[in-house]
Design a protein around this motif. Structure first.
Motif, PDB file in Angstrom:
ATOM      1  N   ALA A 196     -12.954  12.550 -11.316  1.00  0.00           N
ATOM      2  CA  ALA A 196     -13.165  13.446 -10.180  1.00  0.00           C
ATOM      3  C   ALA A 196     -11.967  13.479  -9.240  1.00  0.00           C
ATOM      4  O   ALA A 196     -11.950  14.283  -8.303  1.00  0.00           O
ATOM      5  N   GLY A 197     -10.981  12.608  -9.472  1.00  0.00           N
ATOM      6  CA  GLY A 197      -9.775  12.627  -8.656  1.00  0.00           C
ATOM      7  C   GLY A 197      -9.826  11.726  -7.444  1.00  0.00           C
ATOM      8  O   GLY A 197      -9.189  12.027  -6.427  1.00  0.00           O
ATOM      9  N   LEU A 198     -10.568  10.616  -7.538  1.00  0.00           N
ATOM     10  CA  LEU A 198     -10.610   9.678  -6.417  1.00  0.00           C
ATOM     11  C   LEU A 198      -9.224   9.091  -6.184  1.00  0.00           C
ATOM     12  O   LEU A 198      -8.500   8.800  -7.144  1.00  0.00           O
ATOM     13  N   PRO A 199      -8.803   8.916  -4.930  1.00  0.00           N
ATOM     14  CA  PRO A 199      -7.496   8.318  -4.658  1.00  0.00           C
ATOM     15  C   PRO A 199      -7.341   6.961  -5.330  1.00  0.00           C
ATOM     16  O   PRO A 199      -8.296   6.183  -5.429  1.00  0.00           O
ATOM     17  N   LEU A 200      -6.144   6.675  -5.794  1.00  0.00           N
ATOM     18  CA  LEU A 200      -5.901   5.473  -6.581  1.00  0.00           C
ATOM     19  C   LEU A 200      -6.220   4.203  -5.794  1.00  0.00           C
ATOM     20  O   LEU A 200      -6.770   3.254  -6.350  1.00  0.00           O
ATOM     21  N   LYS A 201      -5.900   4.188  -4.512  1.00  0.00           N
ATOM     22  CA  LYS A 201      -6.160   2.992  -3.707  1.00  0.00           C
ATOM     23  C   LYS A 201      -7.660   2.695  -3.641  1.00  0.00           C
ATOM     24  O   LYS A 201      -8.097   1.546  -3.820  1.00  0.00           O
ATOM     25  N   ILE A 202      -8.469   3.722  -3.408  1.00  0.00           N
ATOM     26  CA  ILE A 202      -9.913   3.527  -3.341  1.00  0.00           C
ATOM     27  C   ILE A 202     -10.460   3.130  -4.706  1.00  0.00           C
ATOM     28  O   ILE A 202     -11.343   2.270  -4.819  1.00  0.00           O
ATOM     29  N   PHE A 203      -9.929   3.749  -5.760  1.00  0.00           N
ATOM     30  CA  PHE A 203     -10.402   3.435  -7.105  1.00  0.00           C
ATOM     31  C   PHE A 203     -10.105   1.981  -7.465  1.00  0.00           C
ATOM     32  O   PHE A 203     -10.960   1.273  -8.016  1.00  0.00           O
ATOM     33  N   LEU A 204      -8.898   1.510  -7.156  1.00  0.00           N
ATOM     34  CA  LEU A 204      -8.553   0.115  -7.441  1.00  0.00           C
ATOM     35  C   LEU A 204      -9.403  -0.851  -6.624  1.00  0.00           C
ATOM     36  O   LEU A 204      -9.771  -1.927  -7.108  1.00  0.00           O
ATOM     37  N   THR A 205      -9.733  -0.454  -5.400  1.00  0.00           N
ATOM     38  CA  THR A 205     -10.603  -1.306  -4.576  1.00  0.00           C
ATOM     39  C   THR A 205     -11.972  -1.457  -5.206  1.00  0.00           C
ATOM     40  O   THR A 205     -12.525  -2.567  -5.292  1.00  0.00           O
ATOM     41  N   LEU A 206     -12.547  -0.334  -5.664  1.00  0.00           N
ATOM     42  CA  LEU A 206     -13.845  -0.400  -6.338  1.00  0.00           C
ATOM     43  C   LEU A 206     -13.753  -1.183  -7.641  1.00  0.00           C
ATOM     44  O   LEU A 206     -14.674  -1.919  -7.998  1.00  0.00           O
ATOM     45  N   LEU A 207     -12.635  -1.053  -8.360  1.00  0.00           N
ATOM     46  CA  LEU A 207     -12.472  -1.774  -9.614  1.00  0.00           C
ATOM     47  C   LEU A 207     -12.420  -3.279  -9.386  1.00  0.00           C
ATOM     48  O   LEU A 207     -13.063  -4.055 -10.105  1.00  0.00           O
ATOM     49  N   VAL A 208     -11.683  -3.700  -8.375  1.00  0.00           N
ATOM     50  CA  VAL A 208     -11.603  -5.132  -8.055  1.00  0.00           C
ATOM     51  C   VAL A 208     -12.960  -5.653  -7.600  1.00  0.00           C
ATOM     52  O   VAL A 208     -13.392  -6.754  -7.996  1.00  0.00           O
ATOM     53  N   ALA A 209     -13.658  -4.870  -6.791  1.00  0.00           N
ATOM     54  CA  ALA A 209     -14.985  -5.287  -6.330  1.00  0.00           C
ATOM     55  C   ALA A 209     -15.958  -5.401  -7.499  1.00  0.00           C
ATOM     56  O   ALA A 209     -16.761  -6.345  -7.575  1.00  0.00           O
TER      57      ALA A 209
END
Length: 498
Positions: A196-209
């Motif tokens: 969906a085009g989520l910003p990379l910073k937010i996506f990496l944050t969710l991935l780490v969480a």
């Protein structure tokens, strides 16, 4: 002969890939091959255990065959369902799966098996609602994000209500507890947000969480912690928590290049627990060898190519998100299963899609394959080909409906408004009726939108037999539509009054 700048396919494979229905044929072929391979390997890997328990070698095979047949029927209905109806029922279906996830946790309603309370058992039929929840969440999530992208929503509107709803499903599945299904749902959520085009910073944050939460869950329960410890230290408990993984490696080693032969596995003789389910890839490697195991990996790799091809070629944002997410989910689950069988990942209990024994998993995976095949028939080139009569014998035999061309919402709304205005305009008596708006069929050469068709009536030829042009003999009109009066000739001017 091709025009300058056009690229013609140089090989037969390139020419075949350039056909409009290639994606559809690839999806159907992969689904059939994996289903047939799964039935054969379930029969081979479960025959010994079935004889010891039921006295017949076909116990688990018959159950798997029934669910595969049901799955093929579901595949057909997923293939013909309209995209509009699929989006309309996305939210009610997701809500129904949430109710089922709550009911399965109630003792007396849900059934506990292998330490997990996650099944409804009615006679010989068992249903796992968490498998249904994954598909419902994927469809609803794709619908929500496609709508948000069209409306140019903010980051908060993209994350809400998708992420809170995912957390509710996570909690209900962890309470069963079922770590493997939780990981599958996390793959679906991350795939939805990524495509969906989520910003990379937010996506990496969710991935780490998500990784931190998975690690916490893996270390809190005793059996999950033992699996992680056996993966980190394989030799510490070779006869306990690490026994299954070690036997799987032995089975793969016995297979060598060409394998021991179909049905000739030794690991299924009570050496490898759950040989027909979580560790069926080890039996494939033992009986069919490296070539057979490589062919299975190649089929899933081909599905990755096909799914991303369909997502790239689709015009509907909803189908783009749904197909890309389904591709990531199915192949991600497959490679996690293969990863812990070969020993590069800890054991999580995820099944090999369409190959491992599991009724609900097989049926729901075929449902998702059917949705992907449906999206393949909605590619713009496929729509044009199908409406021009290139549907083929199989489509005519199955009576597959012709897909509708995708119309962006703004253009669709404008077309409706224009049609409404034309219906409301009533011509006055003696005046010409306004231009009529026609909708052209999707298979027509003019299927890009709407065209104006006017009533072109031929004028009668004037006396003398010479036919005049359509505009000849007409009085010129002003902007208001009235003909100007003829001017009288001034004194001294030559000419006559017209």
């Amino acid at each position: 002969m091709t025009k300058t700048g056009d690229r013609a396919p140089r090989t037969r494979i390139g020419a075949w890939l350039a056909r409009p229905l290639t994606s559809f044929h690839l999806v159907v072929t992969i689904a059939i091959l994996l289903t047939v391979l799964g039935l054969v390997m379930v029969l081979s890997s479960s025959s010994v255990e079935s004889v010891a328990r039921d006295g017949s070698a076909y116990g688990k095979f018959v159950s798997q065959l029934i669910f595969a047949a049901v799955g093929l029927v579901i595949f057909y209905f997923a293939l013909i369902v309209p995209v509009r109806l699929l989006r309309k029922w996305a939210l009610p279906a997701f809500g129904a799966t949430l109710v089922l996830l709550v009911l399965v946790l109630i003792p007396g309603i849900g059934t506990e098996s292998q330490g997990t309370r996650g099944w409804f058992v009615i006679g010989p039929i068992s249903l796992q609602p968490s498998e249904l929840a994954k598909i419902a969440f994927a469809v609803w999530g794709a619908h929500i994000l496609a709508t948000r992208r069209r409306e140019n929503a903010s980051l908060k509107e993209m994350l809400i209500p998708l992420v809170p709803a995912a957390l509710v499903v996570f909690v209900l599945i962890v309470l069963q507890p079922d770590l493997g299904t939780t990981i599958s749902l996390a793959i679906i959520l991350l795939a939805l947000l990524w495509f969906a085009g989520l910003p990379l910073k937010i996506f990496l944050t969710l991935l780490v969480a998500g990784a931190a939460a998975a690690t916490t869950l893996a270390l809190t329960a005793g059996y999950r912690s033992a699996r992680v410890q056996s993966f980190l230290n394989p030799g510490d408990d070779a006869q306990g928590a690490g026994y299954q993984a070690r036997q799987a490696k032995y089975a793969l080693a016995d297979g060598s290049l060409l394998g021991e032969g179909l049905g000739q596995s030794r690991a299924k003789w009570s050496y490898l627990p759950n040989a027909h389910n979580d560790f069926i890839f080890a039996i494939i490697g033992e009986e069919l060898g490296f070539i057979g195991a490589g062919a299975v990996i190649g089929l899933f790799a081909l599905f990755v190519y096909t799914g991303l091809r369909i997502a790239r070629r689709s015009a509907d944002p909803f189908l783009q998100l749904l197909v890309a997410t389904a591709t990531a989910w199915i192949t991600g689950q497959a490679f996690i299963n293969i990863g812990y069988v070969v020993g590069v990942l800890p054991v999580t209990g995820l099944q090999l899609p369409l190959v491992s024994a599991g009724g609900t998993s097989t049926a729901t995976t075929l449902l998702m394959f059917g949705l992907v095949a449906n999206a393949a028939r909605h590619e713009p080139e496929a729509v044009s080909a199908l409406h021009s009569g290139q549907d083929g014998r199989v489509a005519r035999l199955l009576r597959l409906p012709r897909p509708a061309a995708y119309i962006p919402p703004r253009q669709r709304g404008a077309a409706v408004v224009r049609g409404t205005e034309n219906r409301k305009m009533q011509p006055a008596r003696g005046e010409r009726a306004p231009a009529r708006t026609e909708r052209v069929g999707a298979g027509s050469p003019h299927s890009q939108g709407y065209r104006q068709s006017q009533d072109m009536s031929r004028r009668k030829p004037p006396a003398g037999g010479r036919r005049t042009d359509d505009n000849e003999g007409r009085s010129p009109t002003t902007e208001r539509g009235r003909a100007p009066r003829a001017r009288e000739p001034r004194p001294g001017e030559r000419g006559t009054r017209r």
